[in-house]
Each structure stands twice: as structure tokens, then as C-alpha cells.
Design an enzyme around this catalytic site. Structure first.
Site, short mmCIF file in Angstrom:
data_model
loop_
_atom_site.label_atom_id
_atom_site.label_comp_id
_atom_site.label_asym_id
_atom_site.label_seq_id
_atom_site.Cartn_x
_atom_site.Cartn_y
_atom_site.Cartn_z
N LYS A 106 -3.95 -11.64 11.68
CA LYS A 106 -5.39 -11.90 11.56
C LYS A 106 -5.64 -13.22 10.84
O LYS A 106 -6.36 -14.08 11.35
CB LYS A 106 -6.09 -10.76 10.80
CG LYS A 106 -6.26 -9.48 11.61
CD LYS A 106 -7.03 -8.42 10.84
CE LYS A 106 -6.40 -8.04 9.53
NZ LYS A 106 -5.05 -7.49 9.60
N TYR A 126 -1.10 -3.29 -7.26
CA TYR A 126 -1.10 -4.02 -6.00
C TYR A 126 -2.50 -3.99 -5.37
O TYR A 126 -3.11 -2.91 -5.24
CB TYR A 126 -0.05 -3.45 -5.02
CG TYR A 126 -0.23 -4.03 -3.65
CD1 TYR A 126 -0.01 -5.40 -3.43
CD2 TYR A 126 -0.69 -3.27 -2.59
CE1 TYR A 126 -0.24 -5.97 -2.19
CE2 TYR A 126 -0.92 -3.82 -1.34
CZ TYR A 126 -0.70 -5.18 -1.16
OH TYR A 126 -0.94 -5.74 0.07
N GLY A 127 -2.99 -5.14 -4.96
CA GLY A 127 -4.36 -5.28 -4.48
C GLY A 127 -4.79 -4.28 -3.42
O GLY A 127 -5.91 -3.78 -3.46
N GLY A 128 -3.90 -3.98 -2.49
CA GLY A 128 -4.26 -3.05 -1.42
C GLY A 128 -4.51 -1.64 -1.93
O GLY A 128 -5.16 -0.83 -1.27
N ARG A 142 0.83 -1.20 0.00
CA ARG A 142 0.00 0.00 0.00
C ARG A 142 0.87 1.25 0.00
O ARG A 142 1.83 1.35 0.74
CB ARG A 142 -0.94 0.00 1.22
CG ARG A 142 -2.19 -0.84 0.99
CD ARG A 142 -3.23 -0.66 2.07
NE ARG A 142 -2.92 -1.41 3.26
CZ ARG A 142 -2.60 -0.87 4.42
NH1 ARG A 142 -2.58 0.46 4.56
NH2 ARG A 142 -2.32 -1.62 5.45
N LYS A 147 -9.64 -2.35 0.90
CA LYS A 147 -9.25 -1.26 1.77
C LYS A 147 -9.70 0.11 1.25
O LYS A 147 -9.70 1.08 2.00
CB LYS A 147 -7.72 -1.29 1.99
CG LYS A 147 -7.26 -2.53 2.74
CD LYS A 147 -8.03 -2.71 4.03
CE LYS A 147 -7.30 -3.53 5.09
NZ LYS A 147 -7.10 -4.95 4.79
N CYS A 156 -0.09 -8.69 11.01
CA CYS A 156 0.11 -8.94 12.44
C CYS A 156 -0.70 -10.13 12.94
O CYS A 156 -0.93 -10.26 14.14
CB CYS A 156 -0.21 -7.70 13.24
SG CYS A 156 0.91 -6.34 12.85
N1 LIG Z 1 6.37 -14.45 15.54
C1 LIG Z 1 5.13 -14.65 15.18
N2 LIG Z 1 4.75 -14.35 13.92
C2 LIG Z 1 3.46 -14.53 13.58
C3 LIG Z 1 2.50 -15.02 14.50
N3 LIG Z 1 1.31 -15.06 13.88
C4 LIG Z 1 1.50 -14.60 12.63
N4 LIG Z 1 2.79 -14.30 12.43
C5 LIG Z 1 3.40 -13.80 11.20
O1 LIG Z 1 2.84 -12.56 10.88
C6 LIG Z 1 2.77 -12.39 9.48
C7 LIG Z 1 1.42 -11.88 9.07
O2 LIG Z 1 0.40 -12.73 9.50
P1 LIG Z 1 -1.07 -12.68 8.85
O3 LIG Z 1 -1.90 -13.56 9.70
O4 LIG Z 1 -1.03 -12.99 7.42
O5 LIG Z 1 -1.43 -11.15 9.05
P2 LIG Z 1 -2.79 -10.36 8.75
O6 LIG Z 1 -3.14 -9.62 10.00
O7 LIG Z 1 -3.81 -11.28 8.20
O8 LIG Z 1 -2.32 -9.30 7.65
P3 LIG Z 1 -3.13 -8.55 6.45
O9 LIG Z 1 -3.62 -9.60 5.52
O10 LIG Z 1 -2.07 -7.66 5.87
O11 LIG Z 1 -4.22 -7.71 7.04
C8 LIG Z 1 3.11 -13.72 8.85
O12 LIG Z 1 4.41 -13.64 8.32
C9 LIG Z 1 3.06 -14.68 10.01
O13 LIG Z 1 3.96 -15.72 9.88
C10 LIG Z 1 2.94 -15.36 15.82
O14 LIG Z 1 2.18 -15.83 16.66
N5 LIG Z 1 4.25 -15.15 16.09
O1 LIG Z 2 -4.80 -3.91 1.91
C1 LIG Z 2 -3.80 -4.60 1.73
O2 LIG Z 2 -2.76 -4.27 1.16
C2 LIG Z 2 -3.87 -5.98 2.19
C3 LIG Z 2 -4.31 -6.01 3.52
O3 LIG Z 2 -5.13 -6.82 3.87
C4 LIG Z 2 -3.76 -4.98 4.42
O4 LIG Z 2 -2.69 -4.42 4.14
O5 LIG Z 2 -4.37 -4.74 5.44
MN LIG Z 3 -4.59 -11.22 6.24
#
Ligand SMILES: Nc1nc2c(ncn2[C@@H]2O[C@H](COP(=O)(O)OP(=O)(O)OP(=O)(O)O)[C@@H](O)[C@H]2O)c(=O)[nH]1
Ligand SMILES: O=C([O-])CC(=O)C(=O)O
Ligand SMILES: [Mn+2]
Length: 628
Positions: free
Chosen positions: A279, A225-227, A91, A234, A277
Site C-alpha cells: 500500500k 508495538y504501534g499495531g 501485531r 488498527k 503488501c
Molecule cells: N517484490 C515486490 N515487493 C514489493 C513490491 N511493492 C512493495 N514491495 C515490498 O513489500 C513490502 C511492504 O510494502 P509496503 O508498501 O510498506 O506495505 P503496506 O501495504 O503499506 O503495509 P502496512 O503498512 O503493513 O499496511 C516492502 O518490503 C516492499 O519492498 C513489488 O512490487 N514487488
Molecule cells: O497495524 C500495524 O501493525 C501496522 C499496519 O499498518 C498493519 O499491520 O497493517
Molecule cells: Mn504501509
């Protein structure tokens, strides 16, 4: 607006093929016709395709993504790969602006005078689709025909963007027809702009994402890029936050999942963590059930907070997905369902990514073009096999852990708990529960901080204020946003419990928790929602008792949970907690116009911490607090 010599429908009849025109005409909505005519005249596409909800129209779009070279087929049926420009992998916050009427000031985000912004984006987009085909697509946010439904129309010259939306959203053509002139819809206009040989956006200097809060329209140009481009994700989020605050509900950056409690009890949780982070990884735990992983709407229905997933698919981060930690996603990524892989390494028709836990080829093609190990970019940085923000796009129906009934329920599911969390290396414990709604909303949601990630362009690992994980999308004043949040809870007959988690505690460069530990925190929260276990009262909320965690680690992960781990993870870090409160107070004081009780909550928390410090010192073991 362009001067159209005739009325919108007459103009559309002239510009569109008969078949396409009939599809547009069948929707009785003059506002839609006006919008389409205006932008078709302005963008000057050579061809226009209108998508109904038919499988043929969806297939046409998918085919065009391949034919145009924005996607390429992989070995597994249904799998394709898409690349974004090397410098268009996340983004773009700097070029994303909220267009606001004169005099309106919003803290934190880039804003721009609306008239000026519209003029600029119009100039950039004038004739941008010459020689290209425009796809007009209709979707809805949330379930169809429900109090949550928000219709939206997407104009794009990228078949990849349209294809992604077919995977991520419910089709909405019939809904537009049903609603006719009453459809209060959102509008998205996107152009990838001129493409290079690799079919990626070329004119990144003219990359813009402009959000018109008055007309509920978003314009996005010279990016793929999708975001930055998937309107309903978003981009729509900025618009729905504004609607939610006006109308008294919540539009949030949250997963929605079911935690399975004892004796078949089902409890639904939402979780707001910033991008990258956790989700998706949380909502994908194999023994729980996913409803959504990114965006939810929450409304007060008969005094109960009920939530729906806005989407029906996942645009998920692929880095680090391996068979052991993410068995379900791993399985889905290796099955012949429709998936778009973006910005990964391809070798012999197979996708590879960093941290997948198996050997990765030494060369192939990735987001930088032809790739070999050791290849450097123009800045002299070594290029990894896949980009950190490489993603996969897939429908939720592909996941065996999907709670289908919850996904389809027109009135959503009752929210038992709401979780806030971010990348916090040194302050918050792994899990805790708020004393009450206000305490949670303020000290957990509004006070959230998280280290920046590769989901946005710019430096990573910088601690940043990110209230409710939505700072990047906050299209209203934070004070109004928080007042709405507090008010929302007060009006409920039954308030969800609020929790905060932190998966990212570090000491000497080592994580203090394993990736699957979150599964235990979730089970504990589920028990707390129903009052099944006691907890330890601390100055910052309730934390789990050691013996409960020992039992849960054993039951859920078949692991021991040493006392030392518990003490290290759950120790109260008073200096860090106090420093954080100071940072947060300062931010809100500078912003102004925030609810007074925000400061009251933070002050009260500070006083509790100071008192505890007098008694026990800077760092306090949970066992000491338990005895106190
Ligand atoms: N150290 C650590 N890393 C984690 C943990 N859970 C997730 N991660 C890492 O955090 C990164 C993002 O995790 P996602 O679950 O894809 O994050 P998200 O919140 O869905 O992100 P968006 O799709 O961007 O909104 C990945 O590289 C995971 O490996 C955890 O419990 N510990
Ligand atoms: O919007 C994007 O680039 C993908 C996403 O889920 C985030 O960043 O929160
Ligand atoms: Mn995600």
C-alpha cells in the site's frame, strides 16, 4: 466500574492538578467525564496530563518520550528512535480478542465472552500506572467537522504512543469541545506496563488487546508495538468497520491516491492490500500523488462514492526503502522533519535498515540491544540489522507528492477505481479489471488470498484467506460485511471500477515483475476508468492488451516490455485459478450466512474457466485469448 465516592467531575477535580482539571472540565460531556474518572481510579497513575490542541501540549508529550527514554534523539533534528521489546515487534493476533455479548459468534477471529474479557483486562490493568504519568489525548478520525469525522479519546502511559498519534491523526480537543455531549466517540486505554532497562514492555505474557464492541472501547496492555497500541489505527479500525456496516458505508484497509491521467486528468483510486503488501509503496510513486496509505472511509454522497484518508501520517515499513525504488520516502527520511524510527539499527546517531542499498555498519544498537553482525537470538536465529517490520512514523505533510487538497477536503474525493491485491505467488495476473461491481467485490475482494508477512507474529509465507485485506480486523460477520459492500455499490449512481493486482508472481524463486512495474498497471487502470483503451476479455475479467502496455512501459518507465514478459505474466493459469475458487468456496460454505450471489459469481467464473480450458488447455497465452 470502580465505586467512586463522588460524581465523576468531583472525583477528577480531586485527582487532577488544577490546570489539567480545567482542560477536562471545559469539555461538556458527562459520558467522557465518567469514562475518565472510572479509568483514572482504576489505573492509579501518579500524574495526569491532558492534551489540548496547543503546540505546547504536544511538545510536552514529545519531551516526555525523550525524558522517559522511550525515544532517543538522533543526529538529524526532529529524528528519534524507539524500540519495542524483541518479542513485541508485530501485531499479536493470538492475544487480540473481540469481546462479544453471550451467544454472538464471529468466524475467523478470536472472540471472548465480553463480561469475562472485561474482567480479565481490568484485572491486568488494575494499578498498572502506579508511578507513571497518564496522557489523555483527543483526536479525530477523518477530516474535522465533516460527515466523516469520528472523535476518539486515547488514554496511555506511553509518551511514544501519544507522540505517534500526534504525527498520525488530526488533533481533536477543540472538536470535543465543539461537539459537547453529542460527541459519539471511541475510547482507547493503553498501558505499556512495567518496562525493562531498555524501556520496552516487560510482561509480554500479560500482553492483551481486547476490543469491546459494545462500548466501542479498546484496552491494550503490556505492549508497545504501534499495531497493538496506537488506538486510532488498527484498534479503531475494528470499531469503525462495525459502525460502517451498521450505517451503510465502508471503512477499509486501503490507500488513497491520485493517478494523473492524460491532459491533467485526476483520477482517485483506493487500494486494499494486506499488511506489508505494497500500500505505502504504491501510494508513494513519485509521479502520482498520495492522499493516504492505510485506512479510508468511503461514503455515498449524492450517489457518488467519496473517500477520505482517516489519518494524516504514515506508519510505514522501512525495510527495503532505497533511493532508486522509493525516491520520495528516501528523501523524506533524510530531511530534518519530525520522524520516529522504530526497531532500526543505530550507529553514531544515524538510522540504518535492511535493504537500504548502502553499506550498513557491522555493529550498533538495534531491536535486540547492542548488536554486531552474526549476533544470534535466544532461538539461535541470526539477528538482522533491523527488524523486518521496523517502521517510520511521519506526517504526510512532509511528502512533496502529497495531494493536500484531497487530504483536507471535508467531503473527500470521488473514487474512480478500487483495487484489491495481495502476495500471490502463482495464480492472479499482475492486473485485471472486473466485469462489474458484483464480479469485483466477490471474485477479487471477497476471494483475496495473500501470503502471511512479518507484520503479524507467527509464520511468514503461508497462503491465507484475507478478504478485502481486512480479515485481521473483521469485527462483524463476513456475511454482513459482504452484504453491506454489495449494497453500497448498488445504491451508487456511479460505481467505481474494480481491479485486482498482483505484484508478487514468482517463478523458480524469481519475481516476475520489478517493483516499479506497478506504476504501469496504475496508468492502465486510470485509462480504463475513462474508457480510453480497449482490453482483452478473459474468464476472470479484462486484461491489458500488449501494445498498450508497451507504450505505457516506454512512457512511464522508459523501458522496453518484451513479449515474453507479457506472456509469462499475463498467461491464464487455469489449474491454479480453479484450485483457488475451490478453496474460497469451501471457506464460505463452512462459514455460512453469506450472500447467495457469492456462490453464483464463483460458479460462473469456474464455468468460464472450464470452457476456456477445453478449448486451449491449462495455461493460455493472452494472445490466444485476444484472438478468441
Ligand atoms: N517484490 C515486490 N515487493 C514489493 C513490491 N511493492 C512493495 N514491495 C515490498 O513489500 C513490502 C511492504 O510494502 P509496503 O508498501 O510498506 O506495505 P503496506 O501495504 O503499506 O503495509 P502496512 O503498512 O503493513 O499496511 C516492502 O518490503 C516492499 O519492498 C513489488 O512490487 N514487488
Ligand atoms: O497495524 C500495524 O501493525 C501496522 C499496519 O499498518 C498493519 O499491520 O497493517
Ligand atoms: Mn504501509
Amino acid at each position: 466500574m470502580v465505586a467512586m465516592e463522588s460524581n465523576p467531575l468531583e472525583f477528577l477535580e480531586k485527582k487532577l492538578d488544577r490546570e489539567q482539571f480545567e482542560k477536562v472540565k471545559a469539555i461538556n460531556n458527562p459520558e467522557l467525564h465518567r469514562f475518565l474518572a472510572d479509568w483514572i481510579a482504576w489505573l492509579e497513575p501518579s500524574k495526569v496530563f491532558v492534551c489540548t490542541d496547543s503546540p505546547e501540549d504536544e511538545f510536552y508529550v514529545k519531551w516526555k518520550a525523550l525524558y522517559n527514554g522511550e525515544e532517543r534523539m538522533l543526529e538529524t533534528p526532529g529524528h528519534t528512535v524507539h524500540y519495542d521489546n524483541y518479542y513485541d515487534q508485530a501485531r499479536d493476533k493470538a492475544n487480540t480478542k473481540l469481546l462479544v455479548p453471550k451467544g454472538v459468534k464471529l468466524p475467523f477471529l478470536n472472540t471472548m465472552d465480553r463480561e469475562e474479557g472485561l474482567r480479565e483486562i481490568r484485572e491486568i490493568m488494575r494499578g498498572i500506572m502506579r508511578g507513571k504519568e497518564l496522557f489523555i489525548c483527543f483526536f479525530v478520525l477523518g477530516p474535522k467537522n465533516s460527515v466523516f469525522t469520528i472523535p476518539a479519546v486515547q488514554l496511555t502511559d506511553s509518551a511514544y504512543v501519544a507522540h505517534s498519534e500526534f504525527l498520525l491523526y488530526r488533533k481533536g480537543y477543540e472538536e470535543f469541545r465543539r461537539l459537547g455531549p453529542t460527541a459519539n466517540f471511541l475510547k482507547f486505554v493503553h498501558s505499556a506496563g512495567e518496562l525493562d532497562d531498555r524501556k520496552t514492555s516487560k510482561n509480554l505474557d500479560k500482553r492483551r488487546i481486547y476490543i469491546d464492541l459494545v462500548d466501542e472501547a479498546v484496552y491494550s496492555a503490556n505492549t508497545q508495538y504501534g499495531g497493538n497500541t496506537i488506538g486510532l489505527k488498527k484498534l479503531a479500525f475494528r470499531l469503525t468497520i462495525q459502525r460502517a456496516v451498521r450505517e451503510g458505508w465502508l471503512s477499509e484497509h486501503m490507500f488513497l491516491m491520485r493517478i494523473n491521467g492524460p491532459s491533467g486528468r485526476k483520477t482517485y483510486f483506493t487500494g486494499a492490500y494486506p499488511s506489508m503488501c505494497g500500500k505505502t509503496s504504491t501510494a508513494m510513486l513519485p509521479w502520482e500523488n498520495i492522499v493516504g496509505d492505510d485506512l479510508v472511509f468511503i461514503k455515498n454522497l449524492d450517489g457518488v462514492a467519496r473517500a477520505v484518508n482517516v489519518e494524516i501520517g504514515v506508519f510505514g515499513i522501512i525495510e527495503g526503502i532505497n533511493e532508486k525504488d522509493d525516491p520520495i520516502i528516501w528523501q523524506v527520511l533524510h530531511s530534518p522533519v519530525e520522524i520516529i524510527f522504530s526497531n532500526v539499527l543505530i550507529k553514531d546517531g544515524k538510522p540504518y535498515w535492511n535493504g537500504m542499498g548502502i553499506p550498513i555498519p557491522e555493529e550498533g544498537e538495534n531491536h535486540s540491544g547492542k548488536w554486531w553482525r552474526g549476533k544470534k537470538d535466544a532461538e539461535g536465529r541470526e539477528i538482522p540489522p533491523s527488524h523486518k517490520n521496523a517502521r517510520f512514523t511521519v506526517r504526510l505533510e512532509a511528502f512533496p507528492n502529497l495531494d493536500r487538497e484531497a487530504l483536507e477536503s471535508p467531503c473527500g474525493v470521488e473514487v474512480g477505481g478500487m483495487i484489491f491485491g495481495g502476495r500471490d505467488p502463482d495464480t492472479w495476473p499482475p492486473v485485471r479489471e472486473a466485469f462489474d461491481w458484483e464480479h469485483g467485490v466477490i471474485t477479487m475482494g471477497a476471494a483475496l488470498e495473500s501470503e502471511t508477512t512479518a507484520a503479524t507474529l507467527g509464520k511468514e509465507g503461508v497462503r491465507a484467506f484475507n478478504p478485502m485485506s481486512i480479515l485481521d480486523f473483521l469485527s462483524v460477520h463476513i456475511g454482513d460485511y459482504l452484504r453491506n459492500y454489495l449494497e453500497f455499490g448498488r445504491k451508487l449512481k456511479k460505481r467505481p471500477k474494480i481491479f485486482a493486482v498482483n505484484y508478487f508472481l514468482r517463478e523458480n524463486g524469481q519475481w516476475l515483475n520489478e517493483k516499479l512495474d506497478k506504476a504501469v498497471w496504475l496508468k492502465w487502470m486510470e485509462l480504463r476508468v475513462h474508457g480510453d483503451v480497449d482490453a482483452i476479455e478473459t474468464p476472470i475479467g479484462y486484461i491489458p492488451k500488449y501494445e498498450d502496455l508497451v507504450r505505457l512501459f516506454r512512457e512511464v518507465l522508459k523501458k522496453d516490455y518484451p513479449k515474453e514478459d507479457y506472456e509469462k505474466q499475463f498467461k491464464l493459469r487455469i489449474p491454479e485459478l480453479l484450485a483457488k475458487i475451490d478453496r474460497i468456496e469451501k471457506i464460505y460454505k463452512d462459514v455460512g450466512n453469506v450472500p447467495e450471489e457469492l456462490f453464483e459469481q464463483l460458479e460462473a467464473e469456474k464455468n468460464r474457466l472450464l470452457k476456456t480450458r477445453e478449448k486451449f488447455g491449462d495455461y493460455v497465452s493472452p494472445f490466444q485469448l485476444e484472438k478468441a
